[in-house]
Motif scaffolding. Structure first.
Motif, mmCIF file in Angstrom:
data_model
loop_
_atom_site.group_PDB
_atom_site.id
_atom_site.type_symbol
_atom_site.label_atom_id
_atom_site.label_comp_id
_atom_site.label_asym_id
_atom_site.label_seq_id
_atom_site.Cartn_x
_atom_site.Cartn_y
_atom_site.Cartn_z
ATOM 1 N N SER A 12 40.570 45.866 38.538
ATOM 2 C CA SER A 12 40.481 46.309 40.062
ATOM 3 C C SER A 12 39.287 46.524 40.496
ATOM 4 C CB SER A 12 41.488 47.482 40.020
ATOM 5 O OG SER A 12 40.982 48.676 39.352
ATOM 6 N N PHE A 99 37.219 39.780 45.596
ATOM 7 C CA PHE A 99 38.119 40.539 45.410
ATOM 8 C C PHE A 99 39.261 40.843 46.328
ATOM 9 C CE2 PHE A 99 40.907 44.382 44.686
ATOM 10 C CZ PHE A 99 41.371 43.972 43.428
ATOM 11 N N VAL A 103 42.943 39.098 47.107
ATOM 12 C CA VAL A 103 43.678 40.038 47.464
ATOM 13 C C VAL A 103 44.802 39.644 48.830
ATOM 14 C CG1 VAL A 103 44.922 42.048 48.041
ATOM 15 C CG2 VAL A 103 43.128 41.885 46.372
ATOM 16 N N THR A 165 51.999 41.652 45.549
ATOM 17 C CA THR A 165 50.674 41.609 45.529
ATOM 18 C C THR A 165 50.277 43.071 45.027
ATOM 19 O OG1 THR A 165 50.469 40.430 47.752
ATOM 20 C CG2 THR A 165 48.540 41.451 47.001
ATOM 21 N N PHE A 169 48.060 43.022 41.170
ATOM 22 C CA PHE A 169 46.661 43.466 41.089
ATOM 23 C C PHE A 169 46.494 45.004 40.236
ATOM 24 C CE2 PHE A 169 45.785 40.084 44.289
ATOM 25 C CZ PHE A 169 44.637 39.541 43.798
ATOM 26 N N CYS A 184 44.509 31.913 44.871
ATOM 27 C CA CYS A 184 44.943 33.133 44.147
ATOM 28 C C CYS A 184 46.476 33.119 44.098
ATOM 29 C CB CYS A 184 44.380 34.383 44.730
ATOM 30 S SG CYS A 184 42.631 34.534 44.635
#
Length: 317
Positions: A12, A99, A103, A165, A169, A184
């Motif tokens: 993360s 990142f 997402v 999601t 994650f 992704c």
């Protein structure tokens, strides 16, 4: 030293990911770039045309074309959420994505895909009401109800995306940041996990079954009733028109659900990264491109509206 620190960080806290895409096949990258660019431009043209015609021609301002324009807008957004970045990565050595970008890409693509699943079910209900309840069609498919069903499709689709999601994650990745895919997506992101993901996968499988199979069941039921109703029509011209309109929808449904079920409803130990990439290419670029073609070629109302608009533009000159 920096690399060691990076490896100690939880997934993360990553600053980014590497999308490997088709880098293991460098000889294909140029070919893919050209083909996908052409497909993407046709997708933009075809879906924009459907949306424009639905708003410009009064004869197309019906529930069926309201949902069809929603579907075209969905396809435009869905393709744009992945393909432009893929085109850039196919021509660049740097295939990184932040990142936050990963997402957002997963959230948007998954939300749009989930919304399309539900919207295709709603469109099947619309065809059922039109063919099986023709005298009550305008009452049943009231504009307010159409807007409510379309809005509900978007809300449920993005609620599902929010849940999935978050789940994907929060899975620890222990320093792994190379995604063996071109965008992704859930299955390759699970491959980065450094813990047992059985519970997470079971939760996602259950949600995917709800989002995919409930609309499929509704579509199957609707078309079972539609076929029975159409076979009772004595006019062969009426039968052809009904089957032509419904045939377009069934073709779109088969293309979309077939690839989505392959990608999301098979066990992770059977998931092939190579097959997954090409299946993903199919439902991110091929299906959105052919949807307008299918509806246009098999629908006289759309082709007629297109001729009117073109003739109007020619006459104005």
């Amino acid at each position: 030293m920096c690399q060691q620190r990076m490896e100690q960080k939880n997934g993360s806290s990553f600053t980014g990911f590497i999308l490997l895409g088709f880098s293991d096949r460098p000889q294909l990258e140029l070919v893919l770039f050209v083909v996908l660019l052409i497909f993407y431009l046709f997708t933009l043209l075809g879906n924009t045309t459907i949306i424009a015609l639905s708003h410009l021609d009064p004869h197309l301002q019906t529930p069926m074309y309201f949902f069809l324009s929603n579907l075209s807008f969905l396809d435009l957004c869905y393709t744009t959420s992945t393909v432009p970045q893929l085109l850039v990565h196919l021509r660049r050595a740097d295939k990184s994505i932040s990142f936050g970008g990963c997402v957002v890409q997963l959230f948007v693509a998954l939300g749009l895909g989930s919304t399309e699943c539900i919207l295709l079910g709603v469109m099947a209900f619309d065809r059922y009401a039109a063919i099986c309840r023709p005298l009550h069609y305008t009452v049943v498919m009231h504009p307010r109800l159409c807007a409510l069903m379309a809005s509900a499709s978007w809300v449920i689709g993005f609620a599902n995306s929010s849940l999935q999601t978050v789940l994907i994650f929060i899975v620890p990745r222990c320093g792994r940041n190379k995604i063996d895919h071109f965008f992704c997506e859930i299955p390759p992101l699970f491959k980065l996990a450094c813990v047992d993901t059985t519970v997470y996968e079971s939760e996602m499988f259950f949600v995917s079954v709800m989002i995919l199979l409930i609309p499929v069941a509704l579509i199957t039921f609707s078309y079972g009733r539609i076929v029975r109703a159409v076979l009772r029509i004595k006019s062969s011209a009426g039968q052809r028109k009904a089957f032509g309109t419904c045939g377009s929808h069934i073709t779109v449904v088969s293309l979309f659900y077939g690839t989505a079920i392959y990608a999301y409803l098979q066990p992770s130990n059977n998931y092939s990264q190579d097959h997954g990439k090409f299946v993903s290419l199919f439902y991110t670029i091929v299906t959105p491109m052919v949807n307008p073609v299918i509806y246009t070629l098999r629908n006289k109302d759309v082709t007629g509206a297109m001729k009117k608009v073109l003739c109007r533009g020619h006459d104005s000159r």
